[in-house]
Each structure stands twice: as structure tokens, then as C-alpha cells.
Design an enzyme around this catalytic site. Structure first.
Site, PDB file in Angstrom:
ATOM      1  N   ASP A   1       0.868  -1.167   0.000  1.00 22.92           N
ATOM      2  CA  ASP A   1       0.000   0.000   0.000  1.00 22.92           C
ATOM      3  C   ASP A   1       0.911   1.224   0.000  1.00 22.92           C
ATOM      4  O   ASP A   1       2.110   1.117   0.237  1.00 22.92           O
ATOM      5  CB  ASP A   1      -0.909  -0.046   1.243  1.00 22.92           C
ATOM      6  CG  ASP A   1      -2.085   0.900   1.108  1.00 22.92           C
ATOM      7  OD1 ASP A   1      -2.169   1.621   0.103  1.00 22.92           O
ATOM      8  OD2 ASP A   1      -2.918   0.919   2.025  1.00 22.92           O
TER       9      ASP A   1
ATOM     10  N   ASP B   1      -3.504   7.435  -4.026  1.00 18.35           N
ATOM     11  CA  ASP B   1      -4.747   8.072  -4.469  1.00 18.35           C
ATOM     12  C   ASP B   1      -5.269   9.032  -3.407  1.00 18.35           C
ATOM     13  O   ASP B   1      -4.751   9.081  -2.287  1.00 18.35           O
ATOM     14  CB  ASP B   1      -5.802   7.002  -4.782  1.00 18.35           C
ATOM     15  CG  ASP B   1      -6.054   6.089  -3.605  1.00 18.35           C
ATOM     16  OD1 ASP B   1      -5.070   5.542  -3.054  1.00 18.35           O
ATOM     17  OD2 ASP B   1      -7.224   5.914  -3.205  1.00 18.35           O
TER      18      ASP B   1
ATOM     19  N   CYS C   1     -17.452 -21.014  18.138  1.00 19.78           N
ATOM     20  CA  CYS C   1     -16.530 -21.171  17.010  1.00 19.78           C
ATOM     21  C   CYS C   1     -15.911 -22.565  17.072  1.00 19.78           C
ATOM     22  O   CYS C   1     -15.806 -23.152  18.145  1.00 19.78           O
ATOM     23  CB  CYS C   1     -15.447 -20.097  17.112  1.00 19.78           C
ATOM     24  SG  CYS C   1     -14.172 -20.260  15.863  1.00 19.78           S
TER      25      CYS C   1
ATOM     26  N   CYS D   1     -12.826 -23.194  15.384  1.00 22.87           N
ATOM     27  CA  CYS D   1     -11.449 -23.109  14.885  1.00 22.87           C
ATOM     28  C   CYS D   1     -10.493 -23.792  15.866  1.00 22.87           C
ATOM     29  O   CYS D   1     -10.852 -24.071  16.997  1.00 22.87           O
ATOM     30  CB  CYS D   1     -11.058 -21.649  14.628  1.00 22.87           C
ATOM     31  SG  CYS D   1     -10.441 -20.777  16.068  1.00 22.87           S
TER      32      CYS D   1
ATOM     33  N   CYS E   1     -10.411 -22.132  19.255  1.00 24.68           N
ATOM     34  CA  CYS E   1     -11.634 -22.231  20.065  1.00 24.68           C
ATOM     35  C   CYS E   1     -11.999 -23.666  20.412  1.00 24.68           C
ATOM     36  O   CYS E   1     -12.648 -23.899  21.426  1.00 24.68           O
ATOM     37  CB  CYS E   1     -12.794 -21.542  19.355  1.00 24.68           C
ATOM     38  SG  CYS E   1     -12.564 -19.761  19.211  1.00 24.68           S
TER      39      CYS E   1
END
Lengths: 675, 675
Positions: free
Chosen positions: A98, A133, A283, A285, A288
Site C-alpha cells: 500500500d 490516491d 466457534c 477453529c 476455540c
């Protein structure tokens, strides 16, 4: 034909979403995906996931880091210039950078010139650099938004000239004004960019303005070069991923996984929550399911932060895999609609997701696995619109009488009930009328009841629809009946039997009029001219058995192959009730219709490959029938309209010219092949 | 007061769902949870997860195995009788056993007598045994369903006599007939069972008849003993868990995780899919985030089966944790509604989830964190019904004039827009009218705009609601206005300013009439009689400042404490805008109202504990005001209506008598405490 770097290829699609591949010198980026944000100042700090860990645990193809931060530090700058940005951050894959725009938004200004930061990104070997930009905030007025677009365009003009081998991302601004987003997209698409971020959306997302976000994305998509990946800048929350992917965003990035983790916050598909506020872990995952909530809460700060960052990336990558799977099976609209029920603010986006109906219809594939209703908005999906459109344009009344059953049956996955089917069977044996069913899709003739998406639908019965929708469907039926000049049109309401038939033949099979089905599906799929070209003119009552042979499955009674005058012209696919076009069918269409009907014209370099059965690549296409849609059958011809091959469209006709790589149509059999 | 075995305690609740604890000799079972099915014949077979592995990876409190299979095998039988069933299968936790009913359903018959199999379960030390009930298939007629209920009841009568120390599960049958499900629930509740499975639902779920499933569960729940956990027999698919938990199912069991895995199928929250049909893994569990789909597909059969079984259990336990979290935060209806958008057949259940409105209202807590709209059905939630009910019953007009704003503002989380709020502020300074807002909840007076669930709501503006709903709300307003005999009622539509006020006072704060708010909230929360009892009669214009002091927050201007004649009677909670009742307020209510208003009567054994501030346990409760709801403030009194303590209800009045353990009300301060 080794594909060039910095090119994007679409492998699979659903809605405006795509499974794509962007080529970089440091490997391919398979989209849709997220580029986790790496802060070069935090690498190695406690609580921070390292780029290597991210690569290993999440198999990330790419990450994004900030070139302005590197540029600001003498030490980082020097190392980046000598070793390259990949080595600097230690990531074995593609690195996007960026430019400092977000810093400009956050702090009002940056200390670097627009061209200087692009050159710097090029010089540190960024795989995808970004222009500096001008960020338009959502609360800014039109004048400011317009001048930001102008300023960004000017910077873009300079920047593309210095990008070198680096892919360059040209950001679309335009604030909250859809028309300005379209204008920005059009202007930026005219420059030699490789990726288009949609910028200025973080504050829109932070205030949960998902309806506005949707409008802004769609307005940009309408004018963007379709061959460049679209990057939703700063987005990476699983809440927004199904929606954004369906709207055609290919790349995401986000620092939230780490920032939220540092604050003790966990991302979920429906919310962001403080760990301390949770009583259990909703969750699955590895973090978790590997810990109890008490264990997670009692970890030391750095370990906990890292755990939460892992959780946050796991749910994000899950959302992306879920979106990918939905694109593969053609159900990304369904997934997006479902996700919009997860939060009242997401719900508002239902008002705007289908507001580019023409673009959305053009890009929607004509084949898929299913159509599952989620809520009243589902009826606005492009597939419903397309069905109505093609049906009305292409249907030809067979008789002067129309019988329409105003009923449906969700359970049967058919647009009509079993009881009615019985009546029809009997009626067909003794009368001669066009028979249709009033369905979720409007009127559907019996002959099209196995065609995608009709037979793959799980939708409400007409009687379960809101009253005003039922009225609208009745109006459609009246109009249809009037436009087709039926002498008599009868509505069968499902409660009363209006079939006053003396002699019912119980043994008449449902598919007596199998030839009607062949013609109706052919009309629906290829159009009237192509159908007329494939089939002989009807001149006596026995022509079906004499000139047309229809082979059906012994087991299911379904149509398999259609043979006309000894030529095998069509095969019907069992799973979607649509035809596969055979070479002999294609040649008949070529002989009997004018270009561009069903044609995809390729240049001479391509012809020999396609004749051998190899796919048609986008850069070799001269033109295509604008009525073709992705997954439609198509006839590949050379510049003299000579037959080359039959195949299936992968891209939409209006986007082919933009692609520098990738398959425009898959060839099923070329003229050199056995068919 | 060590709690007895085989008892169930409710710790937290939302909708009909509960966080509960069932005590067994082999540990507590925290509900809602699933008991993975262990097939004793498959332990140690390749591809099978062992009970030890299940304990370790999923922290399962309990599993279920089949006593009939054990009974049939001499070897297993002998080992079970000598070592106990826990040792037989090698599970370190509670073991429930099934009786052979499902085998009867599958194979038509079993070779064991009903009492014999109960005794056998007792003798092998099962923690929860199950009667051999008569399974009614969904296609069976009423007569058969009735005779199955009768037969099951008779078997139950015998079975409870031989259960010994074992908990016994008495299954509710009744086929697809809701009234028979209620009948069965009533009869079985009259026997000394400890757990109530709802049986005969597997074929209903297999055919995706979720609307029917909902009806059947609700009909049983209406008549079931609320102090016994409800087990949805054979259910364990994550698709059904949010719905079933919201409807009050506490226990689940399922062999599907293993059976599906053996077929190569994966369970998801929205579907069951063959691994081979997937192109990507839409899941974040350790299996799916630890492997690519290609890796999973290429595993050998046994390894793959085990992986898929692990995946299936991970998504199931995730669904349960998600449901638990939703109960903790009071949002299980929201979660259930959202899940019903995941599949068109689930969607049908929206038609029946709120069809026990009285039961559902009685059990719904009066405090919670939020109210998030998901779809039009959300308006039928018990909280909306309750608000309307309490408001209409308890609101007292202050003037003869009513001004109602027919507008709303989603963004502000208030039932009215900011613009209108400005107008009101001005109006209140110069006129004297009752001011209300037409909202999602119907008319809401300004004074109640910070009360739960109004201020915690994210719901559509009135103008975004369907036209017929808007009309209905207008009718409600007309009726309200008429019933309260307003002389003039004006509707303010948000677009035109009808406030023709000459002198607007810009500096008049919103909360000028802070005392109106105190009275209105007190009326809403405690009723009119209690409010009258707490506050002195209004006899001069200055009584507020003289006799009533209202302390407000300097920072937010919100009410904090209410002091009447020097006594601190109420404190307002910032997060839900409701009052905490202080001892002095409670004593005023006792002095000025008749029993049972706001009272919870406890027996003499309990009094000394509660006076010290200890909670009220259910078995010590004599009676309770039937208008109290879970989380309402309550006054604990002894048999002579003497003050004991103030606290907060945890159970609903109608269910307290059934509980053998657990907290009926939490005491905030007893008469021996400082208040």
C-alpha cells in the site's frame, strides 16, 4: 502459451463472484482471498503472528504491507531496496504494498510525492504496488469527491508510466456517490492498471452502512475492466465477505485480525466481540476447539493476543473457503442473502444487492446445481429474471388454448403438485392445449419443468408468497396470455377440478409429448432460429417418427439423445435438463441461421488448436453472440463462419475482449475430433 | 445442602432454552450438550473415534451407548455387569444408555422384555437409563399413536419402580399429532422420571419436516415437567441445534457424526455434503483448517473416516457452544431465526416457532442484552408480545392529550428520530400532552424509551415494515387511544411539522419530566399498585422536590437513584433502563399492596439464609406472584408476608414447584444486610 505475469484469469463464477488466478513473480494468488496486513514495525514483537506463521497456518498466497512505513524508516528502506520487500518481511509468496493513502486519511498528510512512492514500490520489488490516491471520506460532498477522482486519475496517469514490471493497483474513489464511483471506475479502467481496489470504504463499513457499501461496489463493478481483480480495500471481516464476494470483489486485506486481537476482540461471521464479554466460544477453529473459554481468558496478554489473531484469521479464511465453495456450486447469491440475515444492518443491504440487474444477468452462468430460496428478496436474483426473460422471448405457443395451474409444490421440487400432474396426464391424452404452471418463476410450461433452475429449486409454493407477489404473478400470466393471442386461457386453482374430461386414460405416460419437450427446451436454450435450423419443418403428422428419433432412458423415461435425419444433434444432461450441442446440431444451426447466433468467432491462430479440442483462450476471440451467457453452449467458428468446434462459454461475451489470459470457452469437441 | 443426584438445575435461560446442570454419579452434564453415540461393537475398529478420544478432543461430559446391543452379546453383557458400563466402553464421565426402541423401529421387534432391559441398565450402572417405549412412526394414524402412548405409559409405570439409583428417561411419543404429544408429556410427567426424551423424531428430521418437528417439540414442552432435561432423541445435526435449543431441548445424541463419516459425508450448519462433491472446505475446524481439500480427499479410508468424524463432532459442538453463548446473552431466538434462513425447509419452521405464545412469554426473561431483528417473524417474539402486554395493562395516561410520532430511527437504537426528539424537547416545555412513538413494538411512551428491550433494539423503522403490519400498528394505536379516553390524539408523520409552538426553549433538557419517567418505568416494571405504594399521593405542585428526590448522572443525565421521604427506594440500571428494587422500596410495596404482588413466599427453613443474603432455592418456595417473570425484581417474604429480602427471579413462577434443586431467585440483599 505461458501466461504473462500480472494477468488475471477467471476459472469459475457465480453471481459477480469469481474463482480467479492472478499471476505474480512470487506465485499465483488464488482468489477470492485475503492478504493479511503485515506491519513491518511489528514483526517479531510479542503477540504478533509472523509472516512465516501466517504462510504455514493459513496457506496464504499473499500478504500486504505498507510501503510508506518502509520508506519512512532509513533502516527498513535500505534493506528493502537491497533485498526486496519479500525478504524484508520474510514472506515466501507474493507481497502487495500500500502507498500511504490510508495514512493520509488518518493523519491528513504524507511526506512523499505520488510518483516517488510508486517508483519506490517498484524498486523494492513489490508484486503489486498501489498508487497514492486521494481518499474521499463518506461525509465529503460531491465537489470534493469529484476533485479527488480527478486528482487520483492524474496521479494514475503518471504512475502507470513508472510501474515497470510491477503490477499496479489503481484505486477507485467516489465517496458515497454511486454515479461518481462509476465515473471513477470508467476513468481508471482506461489506464494500464492491473488491479482495482475500491477505496474509501473503511469508514462506510465501520459505521455498518452495508446498503451504501453494496451500492458503491456495484456502481464501480459496472464500469470496471472485468479482467482485473477487484480489491475491497481495508475489508476482511467475515461479516462482509459473502456479500462482497457475490458482488465481485476478489481481493481483501485487513489489519483487523491483529488490531482486534490486540484489543482482546474476536471476529465472527455475525459480529466482533470482546473475549471478556463472552461466556462460551461460538466457534470451531483450532483455537476455540482447543481451549475452554476460561483457558483463553487466563492466558498472558501476548499469548492471548496471538491466539485471538489466529482465531480471527481462521474465521476469515473459513468465510473465504465458504464463498469459494459457493462459487464452485453456483450458490453465492444464496450464501450472501443468508449472511445478510446475521445482523439487522447487513439486512439493509438486501434492498440494494440486485440493483444492477442487467450487469448481473449478463454475468450469471446458465447452469448450476441448485436454487435455494432464503427470503422474499431471492425472487430478484438474476436467474429468476433470466428465466422469465428467455421464456417470454423464446416460447412459442403450440395451440390456441392455455391451461395454467396456479399452484405449486415445494416438496416435489417441481413447479406443480402431484395431484395436478395426474390431471395433466389425463388431459394431455384427450385435449390439445398448452399447459403451464404458475410458479415462483412465473408461468412455466410443462415442457420446461426439468430445466435449470426450475427443477433444481427449493422455493415457496405460489400460495405461500406474499399476496402482492401473487397478484403480480397473475398479472404476468394475463399479459403472457394476451401477448401470445391465446383464444382461451383457463386458470386451474388447485382446489377445484375444472377438467371435465369424459374418457381418462390412466395409462398415458407423462411424457407422451416428448417431442414438444425437445422443441421447447431447444427454443429456451438456443432460441427460435437455431431450433428451426436444427429440426425439419413440420409437414405431416408422422414426421417425428420418420425424421426425428428421440432416445429416452429406459429407467427414468427422460430424454437422452435427439437424432434428426440420422444425425445425432443433441444430448440432454440429466442433472440440469439442458442440451449438450453435438457437432451435427451445431452445423445445422450454422447452415440455417445468420451470424452471430450462438457463435463464438476465433482468429486463425486459434483455429487449429480448437479443432483438436483445445479450449478457446480469450485473447484469440474476435467476437461472440451477445445473447450468450457463461455456461451456454456455443459454436466456435472461424472468420468465415466455418465450423471449428462446439463448446461451452466460460466468460460473458462483453468481458472477453478485456482478458489477456484464460479460457473464454471450453471446447467439447473440435472438427478434428470424433463427436 | 449438597444437591442430590439425578437432579437438574437451570443456571441461565433465554427463550425456552436453558443452560443447565444435570448431576450424575459420574460427573455433571452441562446442558445443552450432545451425547455422542458409542457403538460398543465398533470400539477400537479402524476409522472409529474412541470414547477416550471424544472425551479428550471435545471435552464431552457424557456419551450414550445402547444397552440392548450389550445385552445381546454374552461377552459384553458379562463385562458390563461386572465392571460397569463406563469401564466397558472406557469413558471417564457419565454414560446414558438407550433401550432398544430404535432397533424396534428399525427391525420391527426386540427380544427383551420392557422391565428386563430397564433392570439391566440399572445393573450395569448406567447413569441415565431409558425405558423401552413404543416408537410411533410419522406415517402412523391417531389410533396407533394413542395406543403407543398408552403402552409406553404402562411400561413407564413399571419401569420407574425398578430404576433404583439410576436416572430414568421416559420418552414422549405421539407421532405427528401435537395434541397427542401434549397428552403423552402430561402423562409421562406424572411418573417419577428424571429425563424426558422426545422420541420418534428421527424420520421427521430425515424428511426435513422442520415445521412439524417444531410443533411436536412445543406441544410436548407445554406439558412437560420443566425440572427435567428434555432430550431430542436421535438429533445432533448442527442444522437443527439452534432451533431445538431455543425450543427448550437440553440434550442431544447422534450417531450421525460417525455414520456420515463412514459414508464420506460432512455435516455443516446448513447441510450434509459428500466430501467428494466439495471443491473447498467451508469450515474452520482443526480438520478443515489443518488440511487442504485435496489432502483430505486423498487420505486412506480409515484415516479419512476418522477425520470426517472429528469434523462432524467439531461443527456439532460449535453449534452447541454458539447456542450456549446465545442463551447467556439472551439472544437464542435471534440465533434460531437466523439459522432458519440457512435452508428453505428450515425456513418453514418460521411458521410455527411462536405458536405457544403464553408458555413462551411466561418463560422469557425480562432482562437481556439486545433485541436484533432478523426477518418479519421476529415481531412475534415473546419480548414484543410482553412489551405490548405490560405496556397496555400498566400504562396510565398523564393527560387528556396524546401526541404520537409515527416514525422511527434504526440508527439511533431509539424508537424515534433525532429530528423528532428535538421537536419533543421543545413541545414538552410549553404543552402538556402524553408523547409516544409508534415503533416496532407498537406505541412506546417517551418515558419508556430507555427500557429493555426498546433501547437495546436494532429493528426496522416503522416505515420499513410491510404495509399490512404498519396498518396493524396504526389500529393498535387507535385502540389504545380510544381505550384510554384521550380527548385528542394527534399523529405526527415525521415529514410535516405539526408543532405550532411560538416560544421554543432551546435549553430545556430532554429529561425535564424526569419524575414522569420514574413513575412510568415503575408502573411498567412493578405494576400500578406497587407504584402507588412506593410514592406519596400527589397533593401539591411541589411534592417532587419536597418528598421525592431523583438523583441523576452528571455525565449522562440519566436517572440513578430515587429517594422518597428520605428513603432510597429504587436505583436505575444504566444498561437496561430498569429499576433495581431497594429494601425500602420493597417494604413500601409490602405495606401498600396485597399479596401476591411482587412477592416470592419462602418457608421458615429458608428465611434465615435469605435474610443473610443467600439465594432462594426452589424447594423452599411456597408460592410466587404469577405475574413475575425470570429476571424480574421480587420481594422475598415469609409465610406471614413479613419482609425477608429483595432479589431477582431466576425461574418462572409456574415452574418453581417442580425443581428439586437450583436457585429460584437470587437475593440481592436480605433484612440482615446493609442495603
Amino acid at each position: 502459451m505461458a501466461p504473462k505475469l500480472n494477468t488475471f484469469e477467471v476459472l469459475k463464477r457465480s453471481a459477480l463472484g469469481r474463482i480467479g488466478r492472478f499471476r505474480t513473480a512470487h506465485g499465483n494468488i488464488e482468489t477470492p482471498t485475503i492478504l493479511p496486513v503485515i506491519n513491518p514495525n511489528l514483526i517479531g514483537e510479542p503477540g504478533n503472528l509472523s509472516p512465516q506463521e501466517i504462510k504455514k497456518e493459513f496457506r496464504a498466497d499473499a500478504v500486504i504491507t505498507n510501503s510508506y512505513i518502509i520508506w519512512q524508516s532509513d533502516e527498513l528502506k535500505e534493506k528493502a531496496l537491497s533485498d526486496g520487500v519479500q525478504k524484508l518481511i520474510g514472506f515466501d509468496g507474493a507481497v502487495m504494498t500500500d502507498s500511504g493513502t490510508f495514512q493520509m486519511y488518518m493523519y491528513g498528510d504524507v511526506q512523499v510525492e505520488p510518483l516517488e512512492i510508486v517508483k519506490f514500490q517498484r524498486d523494492i520489488g513489490s508484486d503489486i504496488g498501489t498508487i497514492l490516491d486521494l481518499f474521499t471520506k463518506p461525509d465529503e460532498d460531491r465537489e470534493k469527491a469529484e476533485s479527488d477522482i480527478e486528482g487520483t486519475f492524474e496521479r494514475g496517469q503518471g504512475s502507470v508510466g513508472v510501474k515497470g514490471d510491477m503490477a499496479l493497483a489503481g484505486t477507485i474513489q467516489g465517496g458515497v456517490y454511486p454515479d461518481l464511483r462509476s465515473l471513477a471506475a470508467k476513468r481508471m479502467s482506461s489506464l494500464d492498471f492491473d488491479v482495482h481496489p475500491i477505496g474509501g470504504v473503511v469508514p462506510i463499513m465501520e459505521s455498518y452502512r452495508y446498503k451504501k457499501l453494496t451500492e458503491v461496489i456495484l456502481a464501480a463493478k459496472r464500469e470496471l475492466n472485468p479482467a482485473r481483480p477487484v480489491h475491497l480495500f481495508g475489508a476482511g471481516h467475515p461479516m462482509v465477505i459473502p456479500l462482497a464476494v457475490a458482488l465481485g470483489c476478489d481481493l481483501f486485506d485487513s489489519a483487523s485480525y491483529a488490531k482486534f486481537a490486540a484489543q482482546g476482540r474476536m471476529m465472527f461471521a455475525d459480529s466482533t466481540r470482546f473475549l471478556k464479554d463472552l461466556d462460551d466460544l461460538p466457534c470451531s477453529c483450532p483455537v476455540c476447539s482447543g481451549h475452554t473459554i476460561q483457558e483463553l481468558k487466563s492466558l498472558d496478554k501476548a499469548t492471548q493476543t496471538k491466539m485471538l489473531a489466529r482465531h480471527n484469521l481462521h474465521v476469515t479464511f473459513k468465510a473465504l473457503r465458504q464463498a469459494r465453495q459457493a462459487i464452485y456450486e453456483g450458490t453465492i447469491w444464496e450464501l450472501a442473502e443468508r449472511s445478510l440475515h446475521d445482523h439487522p444492518r447487513l439486512n439493509r443491504a438486501l434492498e440494494s444487492i440486485y440493483t444492477e440487474p442487467e450487469l448481473q444477468e449478463r454475468r450469471e452462468p446458465t447452469a448450476g446445481r441448485r436454487f435455494f430460496y432464503t427470503c422474499p428478496t431471492s425472487m430478484q436474483r438474476p436467474l429468476v429474471r433470466r428465466f422469465k426473460q428467455r421464456f417470454i422471448e423464446r416460447y412459442r405457443p403450440r395451440t390456441k388454448y392455455l391451461l395454467i395451474g396456479f399452484m405449486g409444490n415445494l416438496e416435489a421440487r417441481k413447479p406443480y403438485g402431484t395431484a395436478f400432474a395426474d390431471d395433466i396426464r389425463k388431459l394431455r391424452a384427450v385435449s390439445d392445449a398448452d399447459i403451464m404452471f404458475m410458479s415462483y418463476y412465473g408461468p412455466v410450461p410443462l415442457e420446461l419443468d426439468e430445466v435449470y433452475p426450475i427443477a433444481q429449486s427449493l422455493v415457496p409454493d405460489v400460495h405461500q408468497l406474499p399476496k402482492d407477489v401473487q397478484e403480480k404473478l397473475k398479472d404476468e400470466f394475463e399479459k403472457f396470455s394476451h401477448d401470445n393471442e391465446y383464444q382461451m386461457a383457463v386458470m386451474y386453482d388447485g382446489d377445484t377440478t375444472i377438467l371435465d374430461v369424459e374418457n381418462w386414460y390412466d395409462d398415458v405416460p407423462m411424457r407422451t409429448h416428448v417431442f414438444d419437450r425437445v422443441l421447447a427446451v431447444s427454443d429456451f436454450q438456443f432460441g427460435n432460429a437455431a431450433t428451426d435450423a436444427m429440426f425439419p419443418k413440420k409437414d405431416d403428422m408422422n414426421w417425428v417418427t420418420n425424421e426425428v428419433k428421440i432416445k429416452t432412458s429406459r429407467k427414468t423415461g427422460k430424454i437422452r439423445n435427439v437424432i434428426v435425419e440420422g444425425e445425432h444433434i443433441l444430448s440432454m444432461r440429466a442433472h440440469d435438463g439442458l442440451f449438450t450441442l453435438k457437432q451435427d446440431g451445431a452445423k445445422r444451426i450454422l447452415a440455417g441461421t445468420k451470424a452471430p447466433t450462438n457463435r463464438l468467432v476465433v482468429n486463425d491462430d486459434s483455429v487449429p488448436f480448437n479443432k483438436e479440442g483445445k479450449s478457446v483462450f480469450a485473447p484469440f476471440v474476435i467476437s461472440a453472440d451477445p445473447d450468450l451467457r457463461p455456461m451456454d453452449e456455443c459454436i466456435i467458428v472461424d472468420g468465415n463462419d466455418e465450423f471449428v468446434a462446439v463448446g461451452r462459454m466460460r466468460l460473458a461475451p462483453d468481458e472477453i475482449e478485456f482478458f489477456k489470459t484464460g479460457i473464454a470457452a471450453e471446447v467439447r469437441s473440435g472438427s478434428d475430433d470424433e463427436d
